[in-house]
Design an enzyme around this catalytic site. Structure first.
Site, short mmCIF file in Angstrom:
data_model
loop_
_atom_site.label_atom_id
_atom_site.label_comp_id
_atom_site.label_asym_id
_atom_site.label_seq_id
_atom_site.Cartn_x
_atom_site.Cartn_y
_atom_site.Cartn_z
N ASP A 91 14.16 -2.12 7.13
CA ASP A 91 13.60 -0.99 8.12
C ASP A 91 14.00 -1.23 9.56
O ASP A 91 14.26 -2.42 9.75
CB ASP A 91 11.87 -0.81 7.92
CG ASP A 91 11.05 -2.05 8.34
OD1 ASP A 91 11.79 -2.90 9.02
OD2 ASP A 91 10.13 -1.98 8.22
N SER A 92 13.60 -0.32 10.56
CA SER A 92 14.15 -0.58 11.92
C SER A 92 13.18 -1.25 12.58
O SER A 92 13.37 -1.72 13.84
CB SER A 92 14.39 0.78 12.52
OG SER A 92 13.04 1.41 12.63
N GLY A 93 11.78 -1.59 12.26
CA GLY A 93 10.86 -2.12 12.93
C GLY A 93 10.03 -1.12 13.77
O GLY A 93 8.93 -1.45 14.33
N GLY A 94 10.39 0.00 13.68
CA GLY A 94 9.67 1.20 14.12
C GLY A 94 8.14 1.37 13.77
O GLY A 94 7.29 1.44 14.82
N ASP A 145 12.90 4.63 15.07
CA ASP A 145 12.17 5.73 15.33
C ASP A 145 10.99 5.53 15.48
O ASP A 145 10.43 4.32 15.50
CB ASP A 145 12.19 6.81 13.99
CG ASP A 145 11.26 6.02 12.74
OD1 ASP A 145 11.38 4.78 12.92
OD2 ASP A 145 10.80 6.91 12.04
N GLY A 214 6.94 8.86 8.67
CA GLY A 214 5.51 9.27 9.16
C GLY A 214 4.74 10.16 8.03
O GLY A 214 3.72 10.88 8.74
N ASP A 264 9.28 2.66 -1.19
CA ASP A 264 9.09 1.33 -1.22
C ASP A 264 7.18 1.26 -0.74
O ASP A 264 6.91 2.12 -0.17
CB ASP A 264 9.84 0.78 -0.04
CG ASP A 264 9.05 1.04 1.51
OD1 ASP A 264 8.35 0.16 1.89
OD2 ASP A 264 9.33 2.26 1.77
N CYS A 302 1.55 -3.12 -22.23
CA CYS A 302 2.73 -3.66 -21.18
C CYS A 302 3.40 -4.93 -22.17
O CYS A 302 2.74 -5.56 -22.60
CB CYS A 302 2.25 -4.01 -20.18
SG CYS A 302 3.25 -4.99 -18.89
N CYS A 304 5.29 -7.20 -20.37
CA CYS A 304 5.82 -8.16 -19.31
C CYS A 304 5.52 -9.55 -19.67
O CYS A 304 4.65 -9.57 -20.80
CB CYS A 304 5.41 -7.78 -17.92
SG CYS A 304 3.50 -8.24 -17.68
N CYS A 307 1.62 -10.15 -19.70
CA CYS A 307 0.76 -9.64 -20.83
C CYS A 307 1.15 -10.19 -21.93
O CYS A 307 0.33 -10.38 -22.84
CB CYS A 307 0.93 -8.08 -20.70
SG CYS A 307 0.24 -7.25 -19.10
N HIS A 333 2.88 -8.66 -12.72
CA HIS A 333 2.55 -7.71 -13.70
C HIS A 333 2.67 -6.35 -12.85
O HIS A 333 3.27 -5.36 -13.41
CB HIS A 333 1.18 -7.62 -14.13
CG HIS A 333 0.60 -6.54 -14.89
ND1 HIS A 333 1.05 -6.21 -16.05
CD2 HIS A 333 -0.21 -5.49 -14.31
CE1 HIS A 333 0.39 -5.01 -16.49
NE2 HIS A 333 -0.18 -4.69 -15.30
#
Length: 371
Positions: A91-94, A145, A214, A264, A302, A304, A307, A333
């Site tokens: 990300d831009s850090g904004g 931004d 935003g 994300d 699950c 994984c 589990c 998990h």
């Protein structure tokens, strides 16, 4: 970067696609685990790969402050620094800069702010944000931004959007590394005309991809979905669309059916560190006393590693004893749960039953069917 839409859903605006970066091919829709400081907390890159992660997000603001982007550049870039062979988005850090509140000052040139670590004074402009991300060497980078707070007045948002558009233009002009793909970020708060203006202005600049920023900043979810309803259709169909900071299963579903390709969020790793996990039947707080003698898996549905090998009782014991393995297991998990869910969603889109799958998932998970 190359992006190709493979299949449009028959019953909504969802689609599957392939996102190709210098570090691999990613099936979309995709969830990106967050590795804020060049690490997804408690996990190794090998473990991320084993649970199916193809792309992770790292944070420009944090890496600029510590250890410093020049050190990472000397190490050969972020991929070599953290020994991750998959794709990376920075990300831009904004968001981080603007969340500092009174510790920062916004001007047309950029933002002056004080480090949350030691109080030292710093300045980031659109140009320096691009330079930092160029040094980090991520596959996908973001334009600088302002992440507008909620709530905010129309006048504030209008001025912010216009400045963010000017900053996006400066970012695009300053970006020279053809190996990195630059995304623009649509802002505008909850104001339809400002969202539409932001989207149109950014689309006219012809970015390689577009993020909707935003949102998920405190507004009711129905407002977020409404913004997506009128914003996403303004973004090019042949380019990836990224909803920033969203990671709850319900919001992921709602974003996908509106045409979002990328997500994300720190949610799955953050709640894992507090002893909460996702299951097919909803969230489970495994650190609670009710699970002291529960020798079943976190989620019986699950498959994984966690589990298949550990019980709720054991993981509860580890967490309450402050053993690091406990939060490592809940983190593995939770990320597997979301990455596996994305795989199921992609198959549902391809099979033409996404809305039916969403309804079944919501019913089992305990979400309100009206959401």
């Amino acid at each position: 970067m190359k992006f190709k839409v493979l299949k449009w859903a028959e019953d909504c605006k969802a689609r599957t696609g392939l996102l190709e970066t210098p570090h691999g091919i990613i099936e979309t829709p995709v969830f990106m685990p967050v590795g804020t400081q060049a690490t997804v907390k408690t996990l190794t890159p090998d473990e991320l790969e084993q649970i199916g992660a193809k792309i992770i997000l790292s944070n420009t603001y944090h890496l600029y402050l510590r250890p410093g982007h020049r050190i990472i550049e000397e190490a050969g870039g972020l991929h070599r620094f953290m020994n991750w062979e998959g794709s990376i988005l920075t990300d831009s850090g904004g968001y981080q800069v603007f969340s500092l509140g009174e510790l920062r000052e916004i001007r047309e040139e950029g933002v002056t702010f004080r480090s949350h670590i030691d109080g030292s004074l710093h300045f980031i402009s659109p140009e320096t944000s691009i330079e930092i991300q160029n040094s980090l060497g991520a596959d996908i980078i973001m334009a600088f931004d302002e992440c507008i707070p909620y709530p905010a007045t129309y006048e504030y948002v209008k001025n912010s959007v216009e400045r963010t558009t000017r900053w996006a233009e400066r970012c695009k002009k300053h970006h020279k590394n053809e190996k990195q793909t630059l995304f623009g970020i649509v802002q505008g708060g909850l104001y339809k005309d400002l969202r539409e203006k932001s989207a149109r202005d950014l689309v006219s600049m012809d970015f390689k991809g577009y993020a909707v920023g935003g949102l998920s900043v405190g507004e009711p979810k129905e407002h977020m979905y409404e913004v997506l309803d009128y914003t996403v259709p303004l973004l090019p169909e042949d380019k990836p669309r990224y909803l920033m900071g969203v990671g709850s299963p319900d919001a992921i579903f709602e974003g996908i059916i509106r045409g979002i390709d990328m997500f994300d969020c720190v949610l799955p790793t953050r709640i894992a560190r507090h002893g909460t996990v996702f299951t097919a039947r909803g969230r489970l707080v495994v650190k609670n006393a009710a699970y002291a003698r529960d020798f079943s898996p976190l989620d019986p549905e699950c498959d994984c590693y966690v589990c298949k090998n550990y019980t709720r009782a054991y993981i509860r014991h580890l967490i309450n004893a402050n053993e690091v393995l406990g939060i490592r297991l809940t983190t593995i998990h939770n990320l597997y749960f979301l990455l596996s869910l994305m795989e199921k969603i992609r198959r549902a889109i391809e099979g033409g039953y996404l809305l039916e799958f969403k309804q079944e998932f919501f019913k089992k998970f305990g979400y309100d069917q009206g959401s």
